[in-house]
Design a protein around this motif. Sequence first.
Motif, PDB file in Angstrom:
ATOM      1  N   SER A  25       1.100  -1.204   0.153  1.00  0.00           N
ATOM      2  CA  SER A  25       0.162   0.084   0.143  1.00  0.00           C
ATOM      3  C   SER A  25       0.953   1.377  -0.009  1.00  0.00           C
ATOM      4  CB  SER A  25      -0.726   0.038   1.379  1.00  0.00           C
ATOM      5  OG  SER A  25      -1.649   1.194   1.214  1.00  0.00           O
ATOM      6  N   CYS A  26       0.619   2.075  -0.970  1.00  0.00           N
ATOM      7  CA  CYS A  26       1.406   3.431  -0.943  1.00  0.00           C
ATOM      8  C   CYS A  26       0.506   4.717  -0.766  1.00  0.00           C
ATOM      9  CB  CYS A  26       2.143   3.346  -2.246  1.00  0.00           C
ATOM     10  SG  CYS A  26       3.190   2.323  -2.651  1.00  0.00           S
ATOM     11  N   ASP A  27       0.869   5.449  -0.089  1.00  0.00           N
ATOM     12  CA  ASP A  27       0.426   6.946  -0.057  1.00  0.00           C
ATOM     13  C   ASP A  27       1.222   7.854  -0.796  1.00  0.00           C
ATOM     14  OD1 ASP A  27      -1.468   6.237   1.693  1.00  0.00           O
ATOM     15  OD2 ASP A  27      -0.223   6.414   3.460  1.00  0.00           O
ATOM     16  N   ILE A  28       0.542   8.206  -1.863  1.00  0.00           N
ATOM     17  CA  ILE A  28       1.426   9.029  -3.066  1.00  0.00           C
ATOM     18  C   ILE A  28       0.890  10.543  -3.012  1.00  0.00           C
ATOM     19  CG2 ILE A  28       1.823   9.405  -5.336  1.00  0.00           C
ATOM     20  CD1 ILE A  28       1.185   6.394  -5.727  1.00  0.00           C
ATOM     21  N   SER A  29       1.904  11.627  -2.922  1.00  0.00           N
ATOM     22  CA  SER A  29       1.053  12.856  -2.587  1.00  0.00           C
ATOM     23  C   SER A  29       1.948  13.622  -4.091  1.00  0.00           C
ATOM     24  CB  SER A  29       1.848  13.422  -1.503  1.00  0.00           C
ATOM     25  OG  SER A  29       1.096  12.890  -0.475  1.00  0.00           O
ATOM     26  N   ILE A  30       1.045  14.207  -4.938  1.00  0.00           N
ATOM     27  CA  ILE A  30       1.483  14.886  -5.998  1.00  0.00           C
ATOM     28  C   ILE A  30       1.139  16.404  -5.634  1.00  0.00           C
ATOM     29  CG2 ILE A  30       0.969  15.378  -8.490  1.00  0.00           C
ATOM     30  CD1 ILE A  30      -0.203  12.556  -8.562  1.00  0.00           C
ATOM     31  N   PHE A  31       2.189  17.060  -5.583  1.00  0.00           N
ATOM     32  CA  PHE A  31       2.335  18.599  -5.385  1.00  0.00           C
ATOM     33  C   PHE A  31       2.330  19.366  -6.802  1.00  0.00           C
ATOM     34  CE2 PHE A  31       4.790  16.405  -2.057  1.00  0.00           C
ATOM     35  CZ  PHE A  31       3.886  16.994  -0.927  1.00  0.00           C
ATOM     36  N   VAL A  32       0.898  19.679  -6.851  1.00  0.00           N
ATOM     37  CA  VAL A  32       0.602  20.093  -8.412  1.00  0.00           C
ATOM     38  C   VAL A  32       1.351  21.477  -8.718  1.00  0.00           C
ATOM     39  CG1 VAL A  32      -1.212  21.245  -9.783  1.00  0.00           C
ATOM     40  CG2 VAL A  32      -1.926  19.366  -7.948  1.00  0.00           C
ATOM     41  N   TRP A  33       1.446  22.257  -7.822  1.00  0.00           N
ATOM     42  CA  TRP A  33       2.328  23.658  -8.067  1.00  0.00           C
ATOM     43  C   TRP A  33       3.594  23.516  -8.257  1.00  0.00           C
ATOM     44  CZ3 TRP A  33      -1.668  25.671 -10.344  1.00  0.00           C
ATOM     45  CH2 TRP A  33      -2.732  25.621  -9.927  1.00  0.00           C
ATOM     46  N   GLU A  34       4.326  22.596  -7.586  1.00  0.00           N
ATOM     47  CA  GLU A  34       5.796  22.239  -7.567  1.00  0.00           C
ATOM     48  C   GLU A  34       6.152  21.424  -8.768  1.00  0.00           C
ATOM     49  OE1 GLU A  34       4.294  21.974  -4.425  1.00  0.00           O
ATOM     50  OE2 GLU A  34       4.592  23.926  -3.652  1.00  0.00           O
ATOM     51  N   GLY A  35       5.138  20.515  -9.085  1.00  0.00           N
ATOM     52  CA  GLY A  35       5.676  19.563 -10.112  1.00  0.00           C
ATOM     53  C   GLY A  35       6.288  18.525  -9.468  1.00  0.00           C
ATOM     54  N   THR A  36       6.399  18.250  -8.269  1.00  0.00           N
ATOM     55  CA  THR A  36       6.991  17.185  -7.398  1.00  0.00           C
ATOM     56  C   THR A  36       6.111  16.223  -6.882  1.00  0.00           C
ATOM     57  OG1 THR A  36       6.897  18.289  -5.273  1.00  0.00           O
ATOM     58  CG2 THR A  36       8.770  18.654  -6.825  1.00  0.00           C
ATOM     59  N   LYS A  37       6.639  14.926  -6.509  1.00  0.00           N
ATOM     60  CA  LYS A  37       5.593  13.926  -5.925  1.00  0.00           C
ATOM     61  C   LYS A  37       6.570  13.100  -4.973  1.00  0.00           C
ATOM     62  CE  LYS A  37       7.391  12.244  -9.699  1.00  0.00           C
ATOM     63  NZ  LYS A  37       7.913  13.089 -10.763  1.00  0.00           N
ATOM     64  N   THR A  38       5.633  12.656  -3.984  1.00  0.00           N
ATOM     65  CA  THR A  38       6.710  11.898  -2.749  1.00  0.00           C
ATOM     66  C   THR A  38       5.568  10.648  -2.700  1.00  0.00           C
ATOM     67  OG1 THR A  38       5.222  12.726  -1.072  1.00  0.00           O
ATOM     68  CG2 THR A  38       7.220  13.688  -1.551  1.00  0.00           C
ATOM     69  N   SER A  39       6.148   9.517  -2.272  1.00  0.00           N
ATOM     70  CA  SER A  39       5.457   8.351  -1.992  1.00  0.00           C
ATOM     71  C   SER A  39       5.982   7.612  -0.585  1.00  0.00           C
ATOM     72  CB  SER A  39       5.334   7.614  -3.105  1.00  0.00           C
ATOM     73  OG  SER A  39       6.763   6.795  -3.298  1.00  0.00           O
ATOM     74  N   ILE A  40       5.103   7.198   0.183  1.00  0.00           N
ATOM     75  CA  ILE A  40       5.481   6.327   1.385  1.00  0.00           C
ATOM     76  C   ILE A  40       4.902   5.013   1.177  1.00  0.00           C
ATOM     77  CG2 ILE A  40       5.522   6.219   3.821  1.00  0.00           C
ATOM     78  CD1 ILE A  40       5.425   9.180   3.971  1.00  0.00           C
ATOM     79  N   CYS A  41       5.553   3.751   1.080  1.00  0.00           N
ATOM     80  CA  CYS A  41       4.763   2.424   0.979  1.00  0.00           C
ATOM     81  C   CYS A  41       5.145   1.436   1.986  1.00  0.00           C
ATOM     82  CB  CYS A  41       5.574   2.010  -0.341  1.00  0.00           C
ATOM     83  SG  CYS A  41       5.172   2.805  -1.836  1.00  0.00           S
ATOM     84  N   ASP A  42       4.140   0.953   2.369  1.00  0.00           N
ATOM     85  CA  ASP A  42       4.428  -0.146   3.389  1.00  0.00           C
ATOM     86  C   ASP A  42       3.853  -1.451   2.644  1.00  0.00           C
ATOM     87  OD1 ASP A  42       4.412  -1.178   5.937  1.00  0.00           O
ATOM     88  OD2 ASP A  42       2.094  -1.437   6.148  1.00  0.00           O
ATOM     89  N   SER A  43       4.657  -2.522   3.063  1.00  0.00           N
ATOM     90  CA  SER A  43       4.430  -3.700   2.139  1.00  0.00           C
ATOM     91  C   SER A  43       4.594  -5.065   3.450  1.00  0.00           C
ATOM     92  CB  SER A  43       5.677  -3.909   1.060  1.00  0.00           C
ATOM     93  OG  SER A  43       6.836  -3.949   1.760  1.00  0.00           O
ATOM     94  N   LYS A  44       3.922  -5.993   2.912  1.00  0.00           N
ATOM     95  CA  LYS A  44       3.992  -7.252   3.887  1.00  0.00           C
ATOM     96  C   LYS A  44       4.114  -8.474   2.988  1.00  0.00           C
ATOM     97  CE  LYS A  44       0.305  -8.852   6.091  1.00  0.00           C
ATOM     98  NZ  LYS A  44      -0.872  -9.131   7.088  1.00  0.00           N
ATOM     99  N   ILE A  45       5.116  -9.484   3.558  1.00  0.00           N
ATOM    100  CA  ILE A  45       5.002 -10.809   3.028  1.00  0.00           C
ATOM    101  C   ILE A  45       4.390 -11.660   3.554  1.00  0.00           C
ATOM    102  CG2 ILE A  45       7.347 -11.291   3.691  1.00  0.00           C
ATOM    103  CD1 ILE A  45       7.896 -12.619   0.468  1.00  0.00           C
ATOM    104  N   GLU A  46       3.460 -12.475   3.078  1.00  0.00           N
ATOM    105  CA  GLU A  46       2.816 -13.340   3.712  1.00  0.00           C
ATOM    106  C   GLU A  46       3.110 -14.900   3.168  1.00  0.00           C
ATOM    107  OE1 GLU A  46      -1.823 -14.287   3.914  1.00  0.00           O
ATOM    108  OE2 GLU A  46      -1.299 -12.802   5.191  1.00  0.00           O
ATOM    109  N   LEU A  47       3.632 -15.836   3.891  1.00  0.00           N
ATOM    110  CA  LEU A  47       3.894 -17.161   3.454  1.00  0.00           C
ATOM    111  C   LEU A  47       2.857 -18.229   3.724  1.00  0.00           C
ATOM    112  CD1 LEU A  47       7.544 -17.381   4.518  1.00  0.00           C
ATOM    113  CD2 LEU A  47       6.579 -16.754   2.310  1.00  0.00           C
TER     114      LEU A  47
END
Length: 185
Positions: A163-185
């Motif tokens: 799951s990733c939270d993505i922020s797009i900063f419209v006026w600056e033309g930049t973006k960031t993302s913070i992701c969380d992942s989990k592996i299940e066996l």
Amino acid sequence: MKKSLKICRAITAGVLLLVLITFLILYFTVLKPKQPKIVASPIGLDHIAFSLPPNPTLNISIRAAITIENPNYAGFQYRNSSATVFYRRNLIGDAPIEAGVIRARSTKNISTVINVDADKLMADSSFLPDVLRGSLNLTSTAIMEGKVILLGIFKIRATIYSSCDISIFVWEGTKTSICDSKIEL
């Protein structure tokens, strides 16, 4: 004769016990599955299609890069998957993820195209205020099913949830993302 047979069995049992203990120690220290690190980032506009009234529509395709870092001593072979993109809990797009392999202790870059239904995006009453504030917050989720390949011999079913939270900063033309992942066996 019976005494040598008992000694042979005892030595065999001891060796098997030693191998089992060694494997358990390796599993809980070196081979224990670690969570993969995933970063998703939109990198550019790929396609825009629109039509005018009587049925106005707007569809956008965004090229995205997904970087998956596998810190494990086992590779991961995954099937065709897809990622979904949400804006304020409303599904606005999806992206195919082609089948592949992420080798042990390596990083893989996956390029994909997110097909965004801009009509759904713009229909949300928060869209215009968010654009005017300069920030669009999206959430992307993906489930990748496949097999963990340990030592090139053992294959264990596994699923990676991301799951990733993505922020797009419209006026600056930049973006960031913070992701969380989990592996299940």
